[in-house]
Design a protein around this motif. Structure first.
Motif, PDB file in Angstrom:
ATOM      1  N   LEU A 119      20.657 -14.048  -7.600  1.00  0.00           N
ATOM      2  CA  LEU A 119      21.456 -14.088  -6.758  1.00  0.00           C
ATOM      3  C   LEU A 119      22.970 -13.285  -7.680  1.00  0.00           C
ATOM      4  CD1 LEU A 119      21.856 -18.031  -6.462  1.00  0.00           C
ATOM      5  CD2 LEU A 119      21.128 -16.389  -4.828  1.00  0.00           C
ATOM      6  N   ALA A 120      23.522 -12.366  -6.615  1.00  0.00           N
ATOM      7  CA  ALA A 120      24.746 -11.593  -7.165  1.00  0.00           C
ATOM      8  C   ALA A 120      25.949 -12.640  -7.584  1.00  0.00           C
ATOM      9  CB  ALA A 120      24.925 -10.845  -6.087  1.00  0.00           C
ATOM     10  N   VAL A 121      26.472 -12.262  -8.728  1.00  0.00           N
ATOM     11  CA  VAL A 121      27.537 -12.975  -9.462  1.00  0.00           C
ATOM     12  C   VAL A 121      28.676 -11.873  -9.812  1.00  0.00           C
ATOM     13  CG1 VAL A 121      28.553 -14.241 -11.612  1.00  0.00           C
ATOM     14  CG2 VAL A 121      26.227 -14.687 -10.659  1.00  0.00           C
ATOM     15  N   ALA A 122      29.703 -11.901  -8.792  1.00  0.00           N
ATOM     16  CA  ALA A 122      31.000 -10.894  -8.950  1.00  0.00           C
ATOM     17  C   ALA A 122      32.131 -11.714  -9.322  1.00  0.00           C
ATOM     18  CB  ALA A 122      31.073 -10.144  -7.628  1.00  0.00           C
ATOM     19  N   ALA A 123      32.710 -11.573 -10.291  1.00  0.00           N
ATOM     20  CA  ALA A 123      34.115 -12.146 -10.570  1.00  0.00           C
ATOM     21  C   ALA A 123      35.058 -11.186 -11.276  1.00  0.00           C
ATOM     22  CB  ALA A 123      33.841 -13.302 -11.827  1.00  0.00           C
ATOM     23  N   GLY A 124      35.987 -10.476 -10.287  1.00  0.00           N
ATOM     24  CA  GLY A 124      36.703  -9.498 -10.784  1.00  0.00           C
ATOM     25  C   GLY A 124      35.789  -8.265 -11.152  1.00  0.00           C
ATOM     26  N   ARG A 125      35.877  -7.861 -12.397  1.00  0.00           N
ATOM     27  CA  ARG A 125      35.088  -6.734 -12.747  1.00  0.00           C
ATOM     28  C   ARG A 125      33.678  -7.221 -13.545  1.00  0.00           C
ATOM     29  NH1 ARG A 125      39.431  -3.162 -16.662  1.00  0.00           N
ATOM     30  NH2 ARG A 125      40.940  -2.773 -14.806  1.00  0.00           N
ATOM     31  N   LEU A 126      33.455  -8.592 -13.690  1.00  0.00           N
ATOM     32  CA  LEU A 126      32.258  -9.100 -14.001  1.00  0.00           C
ATOM     33  C   LEU A 126      31.247  -8.734 -12.987  1.00  0.00           C
ATOM     34  CD1 LEU A 126      30.369 -10.459 -16.265  1.00  0.00           C
ATOM     35  CD2 LEU A 126      31.199 -12.368 -14.994  1.00  0.00           C
ATOM     36  N   ALA A 127      30.139  -8.233 -13.094  1.00  0.00           N
ATOM     37  CA  ALA A 127      28.837  -8.235 -12.204  1.00  0.00           C
ATOM     38  C   ALA A 127      27.525  -8.678 -12.994  1.00  0.00           C
ATOM     39  CB  ALA A 127      28.788  -6.944 -11.590  1.00  0.00           C
TER      40      ALA A 127
END
Length: 257
Positions: A119-127
């Motif tokens: 699963l892709a996790v994207a939180a602002g610049r966090l990937a």
């Protein structure tokens, strides 16, 4: 009358009284210690609002239908958020400490974009990527026996081999080789989320019936719109699924469609 004969005459009533008392104590104990269900729902991909809305809406519907309490919802946005791999691990561990690991139920909902890696996790610049092995380890560390894991994402069937067993019911929006659909920024639900949480769970009395209904709804929608079927999956959970019987529709607190 001898003491011996008196004891014999009193023994039967005493035994009956003691058995009745034991049964009463057990009933009271069970009432004071009901089976609890904890709902944890994460919208992992912050660049599109559908995952935030789906994580929030799904948690509410599950809690209302099955009596989940507490309910923990975390999600990411385009600027950041707290629904990361690390936070998921710490949240599961923290909630597990409040549960009876043998009798309570952990109900985990994850919604995001997916790939064959996870699963892709994207939180602002966090990937980052939540891999099946990561999630398996997290759940194992909780020490909670009864678990339900619902994953709304493309290729989410890749999680089944690592998670599903008799004590862990796994439902996924797609098999390991197909995408799922409806991941639009302004949408309220993905196709699977709409079919399973927003439609089927409001009608069905258990997870199996809800899954079968949702699978049919998703297939009809995909064929109507010209998409290759995503093939939602349900595996494991032979000991867990019977424990979850939905509250009747129309009771106070149930979200109606």
């Amino acid at each position: 009358m001898t003491i011996e004969s008196l004891v014999r005459r009193l023994s039967a009533p005493v035994i009956v009284f003691l058995l009745t008392l034991a049964s009463t104590v057990a009933t009271v104990h069970a009432a004071e210690n009901p089976r609890k269900m904890t709902v944890v729902s994460f919208g992992l991909f912050g660049d599109e609002g559908v995952f935030r809305r789906e994580a929030t809406g799904a948690a509410q519907i599950v809690a209302n239908r099955f009596g989940g309490d507490p309910v923990v919802v975390k999600y990411n946005t385009k600027t950041g958020g707290s629904a990361t791999v690390e936070t998921l691990a710490t949240t599961l561990q923290a909630e597990a400490k409040k549960m009876n690991g043998e009798s309570d139920i952990l109900f985990l909902i994850l919604t995001s974009h997916g790939s064959r890696d996870g699963l892709a996790v994207a939180a602002g610049r966090l990937a980052e990527t939540l891999k099946p092995s990561h999630l398996s380890e997290m759940l194992g560390r909780t020490g909670v026996r009864n678990k339900v894991v619902i994953i709304s994402a493309c290729y989410s069937g890749v999680f089944i081999p690592r998670l599903a067993d008799a004590d862990t019911l796994v439902i996924t929006a797609a098999d390991a080789n197909h995408p799922s659909f409806g991941c639009e920024d302004k949408a309220k639900w993905t196709y699977f989320g709409d079919a399973f949480f927003n439609a089927a769970l409001r009608r069905a009395n258990n997870l199996k019936d809800a899954f079968l209904m949702a699978r049919s709804l998703v297939l009809r929608r995909e064929l109507r719109e010209g998409f290759e079927p995503s093939h939602p999956q349900m595996a494991g959970g032979g000991k867990v699924e019977p424990l979850l019987v939905a509250h009747p529709l129309g009771i106070p607190g149930v979200v109606e469609k």
